[in-house]
Design a protein around this motif. Structure first.
Motif, PDB file in Angstrom:
ATOM      1  N   LYS A   9      12.668 128.731  49.616  1.00  0.00           N
ATOM      2  CA  LYS A   9      12.178 128.337  48.246  1.00  0.00           C
ATOM      3  C   LYS A   9      13.138 127.361  47.757  1.00  0.00           C
ATOM      4  CE  LYS A   9      10.471 132.996  47.075  1.00  0.00           C
ATOM      5  NZ  LYS A   9      10.725 134.347  46.349  1.00  0.00           N
ATOM      6  N   LYS A  10      12.646 126.379  46.521  1.00  0.00           N
ATOM      7  CA  LYS A  10      13.247 125.310  45.941  1.00  0.00           C
ATOM      8  C   LYS A  10      14.548 125.815  45.376  1.00  0.00           C
ATOM      9  CE  LYS A  10       9.294 122.599  44.811  1.00  0.00           C
ATOM     10  NZ  LYS A  10       8.565 121.888  43.961  1.00  0.00           N
ATOM     11  N   GLU A  11      14.713 126.988  44.817  1.00  0.00           N
ATOM     12  CA  GLU A  11      15.982 127.349  44.254  1.00  0.00           C
ATOM     13  C   GLU A  11      17.156 127.838  45.119  1.00  0.00           C
ATOM     14  OE1 GLU A  11      12.797 130.787  43.712  1.00  0.00           O
ATOM     15  OE2 GLU A  11      12.789 128.767  43.592  1.00  0.00           O
ATOM     16  N   ARG A  12      16.761 127.861  46.701  1.00  0.00           N
ATOM     17  CA  ARG A  12      17.790 128.324  47.444  1.00  0.00           C
ATOM     18  C   ARG A  12      18.293 126.864  48.044  1.00  0.00           C
ATOM     19  NH1 ARG A  12      15.838 132.232  51.806  1.00  0.00           N
ATOM     20  NH2 ARG A  12      17.970 131.860  52.301  1.00  0.00           N
ATOM     21  N   LEU A  13      17.744 125.929  47.996  1.00  0.00           N
ATOM     22  CA  LEU A  13      18.341 124.784  48.251  1.00  0.00           C
ATOM     23  C   LEU A  13      19.704 124.415  47.880  1.00  0.00           C
ATOM     24  CD1 LEU A  13      15.441 121.832  48.084  1.00  0.00           C
ATOM     25  CD2 LEU A  13      16.358 123.145  50.289  1.00  0.00           C
ATOM     26  N   LYS A  14      20.408 123.677  48.355  1.00  0.00           N
ATOM     27  CA  LYS A  14      21.950 123.350  48.267  1.00  0.00           C
ATOM     28  C   LYS A  14      22.134 121.744  48.898  1.00  0.00           C
ATOM     29  CE  LYS A  14      24.517 124.920  52.449  1.00  0.00           C
ATOM     30  NZ  LYS A  14      23.446 124.971  53.125  1.00  0.00           N
ATOM     31  N   ALA A  15      22.815 121.241  48.078  1.00  0.00           N
ATOM     32  CA  ALA A  15      23.164 119.721  48.447  1.00  0.00           C
ATOM     33  C   ALA A  15      23.758 119.542  49.717  1.00  0.00           C
ATOM     34  CB  ALA A  15      24.289 119.134  47.592  1.00  0.00           C
ATOM     35  N   GLY A  16      23.193 118.894  50.605  1.00  0.00           N
ATOM     36  CA  GLY A  16      23.663 118.618  52.179  1.00  0.00           C
ATOM     37  C   GLY A  16      22.550 119.136  52.948  1.00  0.00           C
ATOM     38  N   PRO A 128      30.237 119.435  57.464  1.00  0.00           N
ATOM     39  CA  PRO A 128      30.233 119.938  55.935  1.00  0.00           C
ATOM     40  C   PRO A 128      29.313 119.089  55.179  1.00  0.00           C
ATOM     41  CG  PRO A 128      32.516 119.622  56.741  1.00  0.00           C
ATOM     42  CD  PRO A 128      31.580 118.776  57.928  1.00  0.00           C
ATOM     43  N   ASP A 129      28.783 120.014  54.201  1.00  0.00           N
ATOM     44  CA  ASP A 129      27.820 119.468  53.193  1.00  0.00           C
ATOM     45  C   ASP A 129      28.451 118.061  52.566  1.00  0.00           C
ATOM     46  OD1 ASP A 129      26.078 121.480  53.971  1.00  0.00           O
ATOM     47  OD2 ASP A 129      26.655 122.595  52.508  1.00  0.00           O
ATOM     48  N   GLU A 130      29.490 118.044  52.147  1.00  0.00           N
ATOM     49  CA  GLU A 130      30.119 117.019  51.388  1.00  0.00           C
ATOM     50  C   GLU A 130      29.834 115.762  52.164  1.00  0.00           C
ATOM     51  OE1 GLU A 130      33.949 119.175  52.700  1.00  0.00           O
ATOM     52  OE2 GLU A 130      31.780 119.714  51.846  1.00  0.00           O
ATOM     53  N   ILE A 131      30.224 115.918  53.658  1.00  0.00           N
ATOM     54  CA  ILE A 131      30.080 114.623  54.396  1.00  0.00           C
ATOM     55  C   ILE A 131      28.709 114.377  54.511  1.00  0.00           C
ATOM     56  CG2 ILE A 131      30.588 113.896  56.582  1.00  0.00           C
ATOM     57  CD1 ILE A 131      33.117 115.547  56.950  1.00  0.00           C
TER      58      ILE A 131
END
Length: 260
Positions: A9-16, A128-131
């Protein structure tokens, strides 16, 4: 997420997150990196570039990329620059009416082999997501080499953003699991043909073909391959101009054609 589906679901997305959406009746999936705030950075053909196959597959691949309906999108009209193929779109334009899925990293060999289709997961682990987000934004400004469905496609782009890995030899197929699946299907049929000489059992021949197909996917997965190198995104950006890339894990200079 699971054995049968990576739907999210879209609301479960996180950056990365590496996301994808199936196109053209589940024949081809378009991949990208979700960078937050409803935006996706992804890779498609730059304007004026050929798809790269010269076959009927080109008609399928025309469905990739952001919404090109001709109706301006107020959320991403000012962010699309298709000169080099890497674009930023809102999530809705990226999906183009399709369903949202999340690509899985670091899966077990058993789960990988249980997946019927390539291009949904990998044995390789993610950085890691930030990378991941930094790589995607850097490539949005600098591009990601020339688009090619088998050697350098949207899934290759997303996998690079997640792992920093690139295939060293450009004469072979890239990291893309769905490209490997396209090649693996006919390969399985060819390699299983001699089995007809020893049996007429259709189930036995089918099992052999499936086994060859699964083995080809497993061996060619980026988490197993030995022809991949770690390349820092700044080095990749510089290499696009010089045609040579620096491998971060070996310190070697690699010849790597950057131009179309």
């Amino acid at each position: 997420m699971g054995l049968l589906s990576n739907r999210i679901k879209k609301e479960r997305l996180k950056a990365g997150d590496h996301i994808y959406s199936w196109r053209t009746a589940y024949v081809y999936a378009h991949h990208g990196i979700y960078v937050g705030d409803g935006k996706v950075i992804h890779f498609t053909r730059g304007r004026g570039q050929e798809v790269g196959t010269g076959t009927a597959l080109d008609l399928i691949l025309l469905s990739s990329g952001p919404n090109r309906s001709g109706i301006p999108c107020p959320n991403c009209i000012t962010q699309i620059n298709e000169s080099h193929g890497v674009v930023s779109s809102c999530l809705n334009c990226f999906l183009a009416g399709g369903v949202l899925y999340r690509f899985e990293y670091g899966v077990s060999p058993a789960l990988f082999l249980a997946k019927a289709r390539g291009g949904t997961c990998t044995l390789a682990t993610s950085d890691p997501d930030e990378i991941v987000v930094r790589r995607a934004n850097r490539l949005l400004s600098n591009g990601f080499r020339c688009y090619n469905v088998f050697k350098n496609n949207c899934e290759d782009f997303a996998i690079y953003c997640k792992t920093g890995l690139l295939v060293a030899e450009q004469g072979v197929v890239g990291q893309s699991g769905q490209a490997i699946s396209i090649i693996g299907g006919p390969l399985a049929a060819v390699l299983s043909t001699p089995f007809r000489l020893v049996t007429a059992n259709v189930y036995g021949m089918a099992a052999t073909a499936v086994g060859v197909y699964c083995a080809s996917r497993y061996v060619a997965d980026i988490g197993n391959r030995r022809d991949v190198v770690k390349v820092e995104v700044d080095d990749l950006a510089a290499g696009l101009a010089t045609g040579r890339l620096q491998a971060a894990d070996s310190g070697n200079q690699l010849a790597f054609p950057a131009q179309c």
